[in-house]
Design an enzyme around this catalytic site. Structure first.
Site, PDB file in Angstrom:
ATOM      1  N   ASP A 123      16.698  11.521  51.408  1.00 11.92           N
ATOM      2  CA  ASP A 123      15.532  12.397  51.462  1.00 11.92           C
ATOM      3  C   ASP A 123      14.579  11.936  52.570  1.00 11.92           C
ATOM      4  OD1 ASP A 123      13.814  14.442  49.645  1.00 11.92           O
ATOM      5  OD2 ASP A 123      12.520  12.855  50.412  1.00 11.92           O
ATOM      6  N   CYS A 157      -2.764   0.163  14.714  1.00  5.69           N
ATOM      7  CA  CYS A 157      -3.740   0.586  13.705  1.00  5.69           C
ATOM      8  C   CYS A 157      -4.682  -0.560  13.326  1.00  5.69           C
ATOM      9  CB  CYS A 157      -3.025   1.090  12.460  1.00  5.69           C
ATOM     10  SG  CYS A 157      -4.165   1.679  11.182  1.00  5.69           S
ATOM     11  N   CYS A 162       1.969   2.916   9.506  1.00  5.33           N
ATOM     12  CA  CYS A 162       0.944   3.041  10.549  1.00  5.33           C
ATOM     13  C   CYS A 162       1.545   2.872  11.930  1.00  5.33           C
ATOM     14  CB  CYS A 162      -0.139   1.963  10.378  1.00  5.33           C
ATOM     15  SG  CYS A 162      -0.990   1.956   8.801  1.00  5.33           S
ATOM     16  N   CYS A 183      -0.483   6.934   7.440  1.00  6.76           N
ATOM     17  CA  CYS A 183      -1.863   6.449   7.428  1.00  6.76           C
ATOM     18  C   CYS A 183      -2.808   7.580   7.845  1.00  6.76           C
ATOM     19  CB  CYS A 183      -2.001   5.276   8.386  1.00  6.76           C
ATOM     20  SG  CYS A 183      -3.689   4.667   8.604  1.00  6.76           S
ATOM     21  N   CYS A 199      -4.927   6.175  11.439  1.00  9.02           N
ATOM     22  CA  CYS A 199      -4.344   6.064  12.793  1.00  9.02           C
ATOM     23  C   CYS A 199      -3.430   7.225  13.143  1.00  9.02           C
ATOM     24  CB  CYS A 199      -3.599   4.743  12.938  1.00  9.02           C
ATOM     25  SG  CYS A 199      -2.033   4.644  12.011  1.00  9.02           S
ATOM     26  N   ARG A 237       3.955   6.720   3.037  1.00  9.90           N
ATOM     27  CA  ARG A 237       3.103   7.836   3.458  1.00  9.90           C
ATOM     28  C   ARG A 237       2.393   7.490   4.754  1.00  9.90           C
ATOM     29  NH1 ARG A 237       1.475   6.587  -1.609  1.00  9.90           N
ATOM     30  NH2 ARG A 237      -0.580   6.001  -0.830  1.00  9.90           N
ATOM     31  N   THR A 276       0.811  -1.221   0.000  1.00 10.48           N
ATOM     32  CA  THR A 276       0.000   0.000   0.000  1.00 10.48           C
ATOM     33  C   THR A 276       0.840   1.265   0.000  1.00 10.48           C
ATOM     34  OG1 THR A 276      -0.103   0.094   2.430  1.00 10.48           O
ATOM     35  CG2 THR A 276      -1.832  -1.175   1.296  1.00 10.48           C
TER      36      THR A 276
END
Length: 500
Positions: free
Chosen positions: A459, A38, A34, A65, A68, A63, A30
């Site tokens: 402390d 996702c 993601c 998604c 998501c 690129r 694709t």
């Protein structure tokens, strides 16, 4: 950074949100990358690639998604924790140093040559500093496109792009659509919240800051409210408001934790400060932590297990300004929290007059023509504190001299108190200053530098908390017992403070 394929694939196959921000999943069929969680992907093994950063995936031609929003995931806890040059570089890039000072400026801060720094980051992250900064720039631009009505040209330069063409080309490459299409899609979704943003409030940019659940927001807000400095910050059981000193001017932010995210309503003097403002707010609330990993380690101790089970997701309240935390630590030596607030309020009122005048001059110039909260001003910077008159310091002379020595070192650049500092070198420099001992240096490392593995066995509140659960109270014995909590001893300190 080596990513183990089987472990990553199991995380993706189970849609485990705990790994969001640790890595991204790219699918070759694709061309999209993601978050691990996702729901839109069911990839075949042969089609999957794993990358340690969004920048690396973008560099490989993938690129983001649109479902998501991997660029809006929590930041990697590895970069948040690591003290090496890669971790320091990632924190500085997140704070916008590359956009302001370029790669040479980043390299100078880290004491490396630009060539060697590029080589290290590319080997570890699959992308160099310019690509990493570009990925952040794209996310900043998308936020402004979707959350404001600013012109696209104005957004391009506010996000740090050198030209409108570069802005358009980058967003098309990263998100597979033009900026105007992103804006139109956001407006069509006006009835539902845009991931990463909230409905606009006049005069503000309101964003969603993601985190890994669980988040113990109640303890976080209680801690900040108890220590709120008059004139700088206010807090209650639902939200925290403070003034910020950012590279291009003052700002205010209202942080409101809710289920799944923290709402951040920002009023900026200059839109170029959006990325550093977000980075500092995330740092303040420790939103890039991995609470499951922390709680698993601390909960393995039978003496701490009940407290961890009762209140999971405890965070270490950190800092938007390392110098401010250092001053707080020195002022807080041997006096109560309430007493420290009074002393700090006086210091702010006197040393901060210059800052107040600056805020007055810049009021009304933020993103939407509004102004910040006139009742709040940023904590005075090191130069203002160093030059403050004696009456600003309601404390013993020795402590006043310590603060002035600290302020002088920070103002001159000899001491750097931010997330990009080398922790060991910074601690050594702090200990060389008169009046700063091991406790003070440790407290500063924990809150100002974000060191997750600081322990404060001497402390008093830590020892009281230890006694409450049956741990040793002798500092040496307690420090020895705490070895089993590494590398999350700073979180153990917060646990013990809570139990005291």
């Amino acid at each position: 950074m080596e990513l183990e394929f089987e472990r990553c694939y199991r995380a993706v196959d189970s849609r485990d949100p705990r790994f969001d921000g640790w890595f991204v999943t790219a699918v070759t069929s694709t061309g999209i990358y993601c978050r691990p969680s996702c729901p839109a992907i069911t990839p075949k093994r042969t089609n999957v690639r794993f990358y340690p950063s969004a920048a690396a995936a973008q560099r490989a031609g993938f690129r983001a998604c649109k479902r998501c929003r991997p660029d809006a995931a929590p930041g990697s806890p590895e970069w948040d924790v690591r003290a090496d040059v890669v971790g320091r570089a990632m924190r500085l890039i997140g704070d916008g140093v590359v956009d302001r000072e370029g790669v040479p400026g980043l390299a100078a801060r880290l004491a490396y040559t630009t060539r060697h720094l590029n080589r290290i980051l590319t080997a570890e992250l699959g992308a160099g500093p310019l690509a990493l900064a570009r990925a952040q720039r794209a996310q900043t631009a998308r936020t402004l496109v979707e959350a404001t009505d600013l012109g696209l040209a104005e957004i391009a330069f506010a996000a740090g792009f050198g030209s409108v063409r570069q802005f358009n080309d980058t967003l098309r490459e990263v998100y597979a659509c033009a900026p105007s299409v992103l804006r139109e899609a956001a407006r069509r979704r006006a009835g539902a919240a845009v991931p990463g943003t909230e409905p606009a409030v006049p005069g503000t940019l309101t964003l969603r800051l993601a985190y890994r659940p669980p988040l113990d927001a109640a303890t976080l807000l209680e801690f900040l409210a108890m220590r709120a400095v008059p004139g700088v910050e206010v807090a209650d059981t639902t939200s925290y408001t403070r003034a910020l000193r950012l590279p291009h001017g003052p700002a205010t932010v209202v942080l409101t934790p809710t289920a799944g995210y923290v709402s951040a309503a920002l009023r900026l003097t200059d839109l170029r400060d959006l990325a550093p403002a977000v980075a500092r707010c995330r740092r303040l609330l420790d939103l890039d932590a991995d609470p499951v990993a922390v709680d698993e380690t601390l909960g393995a101790d039978p003496l701490l297990a009940p407290a961890v089970a009762k209140v999971p997701g405890l965070r270490v309240p950190r800092a938007v300004d390392g110098f401010e935390i250092a001053v707080r630590a020195i002022v807080g030596q041997q006096i109560s929290v309430a007493g420290a607030r009074t002393v700090l309020g006086r210091l702010v009122a006197i040393a901060g007059r210059t800052a107040e005048r600056t805020t007055d001059r810049t009021a009304g110039t933020d993103a939407d023509g509004g102004s910040g909260d006139p009742a709040l001003t940023p904590f005075p910077d090191a130069a203002a504190v160093a030059g403050a008159p004696d009456e600003a310091f309601a404390m013993p002379v020795a402590r006043r001299n310590t603060i002035r020595a600290l302020a002088g070192a920070v103002a001159s650049g000899d001491l750097v108190l931010d997330d990009g500092a080398d922790r060991a070198d910074t601690e050594a420099t702090l200990l060389s200053l008169p009046g700063i001992g091991v406790w003070t240096a440790g407290y500063i490392a924990m809150r100002a530098l974000g060191d997750p593995d600081v322990f404060l066995p001497s402390d008093l509140a830590v020892r009281r908390g230890a006694a409450a659960v049956g741990l040793p109270t002798d500092p040496a014995a307690l420090a020895e017992h705490a070895q089993r909590w590494r590398p999350w001893r700073s979180y153990a300190v917060l646990r013990l403070w809570q139990l005291s």
